[in-house]
Design a protein around this motif. Sequence first.
Motif, PDB file in Angstrom:
ATOM      1  N   LEU A 109       0.877  -1.172   0.000  1.00  0.00           N
ATOM      2  CA  LEU A 109       0.000   0.000   0.000  1.00  0.00           C
ATOM      3  C   LEU A 109       0.912   1.218   0.000  1.00  0.00           C
ATOM      4  CD1 LEU A 109      -2.845   1.299   0.276  1.00  0.00           C
ATOM      5  CD2 LEU A 109      -2.496   1.250   2.747  1.00  0.00           C
ATOM      6  N   GLN A 110       0.872   1.984  -1.083  1.00  0.00           N
ATOM      7  CA  GLN A 110       1.721   3.168  -1.200  1.00  0.00           C
ATOM      8  C   GLN A 110       0.994   4.378  -0.628  1.00  0.00           C
ATOM      9  OE1 GLN A 110       4.015   3.546  -4.959  1.00  0.00           O
ATOM     10  NE2 GLN A 110       2.817   1.781  -5.653  1.00  0.00           N
ATOM     11  N   ILE A 111       1.707   5.148   0.172  1.00  0.00           N
ATOM     12  CA  ILE A 111       1.119   6.298   0.855  1.00  0.00           C
ATOM     13  C   ILE A 111       1.953   7.535   0.542  1.00  0.00           C
ATOM     14  CG2 ILE A 111       0.498   7.277   3.097  1.00  0.00           C
ATOM     15  CD1 ILE A 111       0.375   4.324   4.122  1.00  0.00           C
ATOM     16  N   THR A 112       1.292   8.592   0.087  1.00  0.00           N
ATOM     17  CA  THR A 112       1.949   9.871  -0.155  1.00  0.00           C
ATOM     18  C   THR A 112       1.276  10.925   0.713  1.00  0.00           C
ATOM     19  OG1 THR A 112       2.377   9.238  -2.451  1.00  0.00           O
ATOM     20  CG2 THR A 112       2.642  11.554  -1.890  1.00  0.00           C
ATOM     21  N   LEU A 113       2.080  11.682   1.452  1.00  0.00           N
ATOM     22  CA  LEU A 113       1.560  12.668   2.400  1.00  0.00           C
ATOM     23  C   LEU A 113       2.033  14.061   2.001  1.00  0.00           C
ATOM     24  CD1 LEU A 113       2.409  10.719   5.695  1.00  0.00           C
ATOM     25  CD2 LEU A 113       0.183  10.828   4.570  1.00  0.00           C
ATOM     26  N   THR A 114       1.074  14.963   1.773  1.00  0.00           N
ATOM     27  CA  THR A 114       1.400  16.368   1.575  1.00  0.00           C
ATOM     28  C   THR A 114       1.065  17.103   2.873  1.00  0.00           C
ATOM     29  OG1 THR A 114      -0.796  17.001   0.752  1.00  0.00           O
ATOM     30  CG2 THR A 114       0.765  16.084  -0.852  1.00  0.00           C
ATOM     31  N   ARG A 115       1.024  18.421   2.826  1.00  0.00           N
ATOM     32  CA  ARG A 115       0.681  19.182   4.027  1.00  0.00           C
ATOM     33  C   ARG A 115      -0.776  18.980   4.417  1.00  0.00           C
ATOM     34  NH1 ARG A 115       3.695  23.463   5.869  1.00  0.00           N
ATOM     35  NH2 ARG A 115       1.760  24.512   6.464  1.00  0.00           N
ATOM     36  N   SER A 116      -1.664  18.804   3.416  1.00  0.00           N
ATOM     37  CA  SER A 116      -3.095  18.783   3.718  1.00  0.00           C
ATOM     38  C   SER A 116      -3.813  17.515   3.284  1.00  0.00           C
ATOM     39  CB  SER A 116      -3.783  19.984   3.049  1.00  0.00           C
ATOM     40  OG  SER A 116      -3.614  19.919   1.636  1.00  0.00           O
ATOM     41  N   GLN A 117      -3.151  16.643   2.502  1.00  0.00           N
ATOM     42  CA  GLN A 117      -3.824  15.469   1.977  1.00  0.00           C
ATOM     43  C   GLN A 117      -2.963  14.218   2.091  1.00  0.00           C
ATOM     44  OE1 GLN A 117      -4.718  17.000  -2.035  1.00  0.00           O
ATOM     45  NE2 GLN A 117      -6.887  16.836  -1.542  1.00  0.00           N
ATOM     46  N   ALA A 118      -3.644  13.082   2.084  1.00  0.00           N
ATOM     47  CA  ALA A 118      -2.966  11.784   2.056  1.00  0.00           C
ATOM     48  C   ALA A 118      -3.516  10.986   0.883  1.00  0.00           C
ATOM     49  CB  ALA A 118      -3.193  11.027   3.361  1.00  0.00           C
ATOM     50  N   LEU A 119      -2.624  10.387   0.122  1.00  0.00           N
ATOM     51  CA  LEU A 119      -3.000   9.516  -0.992  1.00  0.00           C
ATOM     52  C   LEU A 119      -2.603   8.095  -0.643  1.00  0.00           C
ATOM     53  CD1 LEU A 119      -3.766   8.759  -3.931  1.00  0.00           C
ATOM     54  CD2 LEU A 119      -1.453   9.436  -4.593  1.00  0.00           C
ATOM     55  N   LEU A 120      -3.587   7.185  -0.676  1.00  0.00           N
ATOM     56  CA  LEU A 120      -3.351   5.766  -0.443  1.00  0.00           C
ATOM     57  C   LEU A 120      -3.688   5.040  -1.736  1.00  0.00           C
ATOM     58  CD1 LEU A 120      -4.088   7.132   2.362  1.00  0.00           C
ATOM     59  CD2 LEU A 120      -4.740   4.864   3.126  1.00  0.00           C
ATOM     60  N   GLU A 121      -2.773   4.205  -2.237  1.00  0.00           N
ATOM     61  CA  GLU A 121      -3.049   3.574  -3.521  1.00  0.00           C
ATOM     62  C   GLU A 121      -2.454   2.176  -3.636  1.00  0.00           C
ATOM     63  OE1 GLU A 121      -1.457   5.837  -6.810  1.00  0.00           O
ATOM     64  OE2 GLU A 121       0.157   6.637  -5.574  1.00  0.00           O
ATOM     65  N   THR A 122      -3.220   1.340  -4.361  1.00  0.00           N
ATOM     66  CA  THR A 122      -2.790   0.016  -4.767  1.00  0.00           C
ATOM     67  C   THR A 122      -2.954  -0.054  -6.289  1.00  0.00           C
ATOM     68  OG1 THR A 122      -4.987  -1.001  -4.591  1.00  0.00           O
ATOM     69  CG2 THR A 122      -3.661  -0.912  -2.581  1.00  0.00           C
ATOM     70  N   ASP A 123      -2.812  -1.247  -6.845  1.00  0.00           N
ATOM     71  CA  ASP A 123      -2.959  -1.391  -8.292  1.00  0.00           C
ATOM     72  C   ASP A 123      -4.345  -0.948  -8.772  1.00  0.00           C
ATOM     73  OD1 ASP A 123      -0.417  -2.335  -8.479  1.00  0.00           O
ATOM     74  OD2 ASP A 123      -0.972  -4.453  -8.479  1.00  0.00           O
ATOM     75  N   ARG A 124      -5.384  -1.241  -7.985  1.00  0.00           N
ATOM     76  CA  ARG A 124      -6.752  -0.943  -8.400  1.00  0.00           C
ATOM     77  C   ARG A 124      -7.354   0.277  -7.718  1.00  0.00           C
ATOM     78  NH1 ARG A 124     -10.864  -5.945  -9.421  1.00  0.00           N
ATOM     79  NH2 ARG A 124      -9.762  -6.917 -11.149  1.00  0.00           N
ATOM     80  N   LEU A 125      -6.838   0.633  -6.566  1.00  0.00           N
ATOM     81  CA  LEU A 125      -7.520   1.584  -5.689  1.00  0.00           C
ATOM     82  C   LEU A 125      -6.676   2.833  -5.457  1.00  0.00           C
ATOM     83  CD1 LEU A 125      -9.898   2.088  -3.598  1.00  0.00           C
ATOM     84  CD2 LEU A 125      -8.419   0.966  -1.926  1.00  0.00           C
ATOM     85  N   ARG A 126      -7.328   4.015  -5.532  1.00  0.00           N
ATOM     86  CA  ARG A 126      -6.720   5.283  -5.116  1.00  0.00           C
ATOM     87  C   ARG A 126      -7.686   5.973  -4.172  1.00  0.00           C
ATOM     88  NH1 ARG A 126      -6.150   9.463  -8.507  1.00  0.00           N
ATOM     89  NH2 ARG A 126      -4.247  10.287  -7.586  1.00  0.00           N
ATOM     90  N   VAL A 127      -7.195   6.387  -3.014  1.00  0.00           N
ATOM     91  CA  VAL A 127      -8.014   7.098  -2.035  1.00  0.00           C
ATOM     92  C   VAL A 127      -7.284   8.370  -1.641  1.00  0.00           C
ATOM     93  CG1 VAL A 127      -9.123   7.033   0.221  1.00  0.00           C
ATOM     94  CG2 VAL A 127      -8.975   4.937  -1.148  1.00  0.00           C
TER      95      VAL A 127
END
Length: 371
Positions: free
Chosen positions: A216-234
């Motif tokens: 599960l790849q997680i990217t964190l900015t100052r105000s948002q978090a992106l969680l993503e897999t092959d099929r899913l982006r949140v």
Amino acid sequence: MEFSCSRVELLEAVNAVSRAVSSKATTPVLSGIYLEALDEALRLVATDMELGIEYTIPVRTKRTGSTVVNARIFNEMARRLPEGPITFCVNGDNPALKVRYHGSELTLNTMNPQEFPLLPAILDGDRLIVNQGQFKQMTRLVAFAASSDESRPWFTGVLWDIQPEEIRWVATDTHRLALLSGQAVEMHVNQPRQVILHGKTLSDVARLLPDEEGPLQITLTRSQALLETDRLRVILRIIEGQYPKYQQVIPRDHKTRLTIPVRALAEAVDRASLASIGKEGSNIIKLSSEGNLLTIRSNSPEVGHIYEEVFVDIDGDPIPIAFNFRYLQDVLKVLDTEQVRLDLFGTLAPGLLRPVGEDHYLYLIVPVRTM
């Protein structure tokens, strides 16, 4: 736009993105699901401008294109479709979506896809990769302890305390606190930081992840978090606010330690909770120990008195204490271990519960003051 897919995969995707559909949409398009037929893939997107979910499934594409359909109607339709191949089509100047299956056809009204706010691409930020199983464990063991009171939003969240050597996940509603420590598979974070993400949303994301292991790849900015897999982006909003200094409330140097079988304790607490069924129930259970017995008592004017015994190992002096039984029930439901240690520090001091042999998790419960 024209594509074909199976009902099973379509329903899986619709159920996933529907969690982000706005229940009080300020514009009609936010009550919808965005559909985009790509080469051999269908992208579904929903957002309430706080949370956005994108899910991709394989399809057989004849013509690419996009549209927006009402989420509630589309979800109900997907549930009622028969098994087998289903074809979706938008033709030329007619924006209606035609759905064909087994010689039958239905037509759904659509909305303008150009008005739909697609999820932003997040390219920069702190990055880490965790195991999907680890993420599911984190939400199972921690998120339930977050508050449901939206007037204090930081307590509705799970704190990610990201340190160079580990990540600590913390949740509290001020009456109890759950803490789990773990390590990321990969971490590219410039400096230690704390991020608060909504506990219920994280639990929803965990339910969308498959049972098999994967990153599960997680990217964190100052105000948002992106969680993503092959099929899913949140994409979800980071909750603003200063999380309490949780380390300061975790007691040290216990006076008494009880080692208790989880199943026996769970069953005893469950039976003791019967005293709270009546209108005068207080949710309070009283614990005391003597010899190798832990006794649990509860009572109410309507129901009566309940007395339970559990055989335990005790190290230290007996300390009577009272808890809200629900806080014990909640943690005993999620533990996957045979025994727990309950450390006591005084009648009015918080109790500390840990799985035996697993020092990476702890659960703190504030006692109830009784007469």
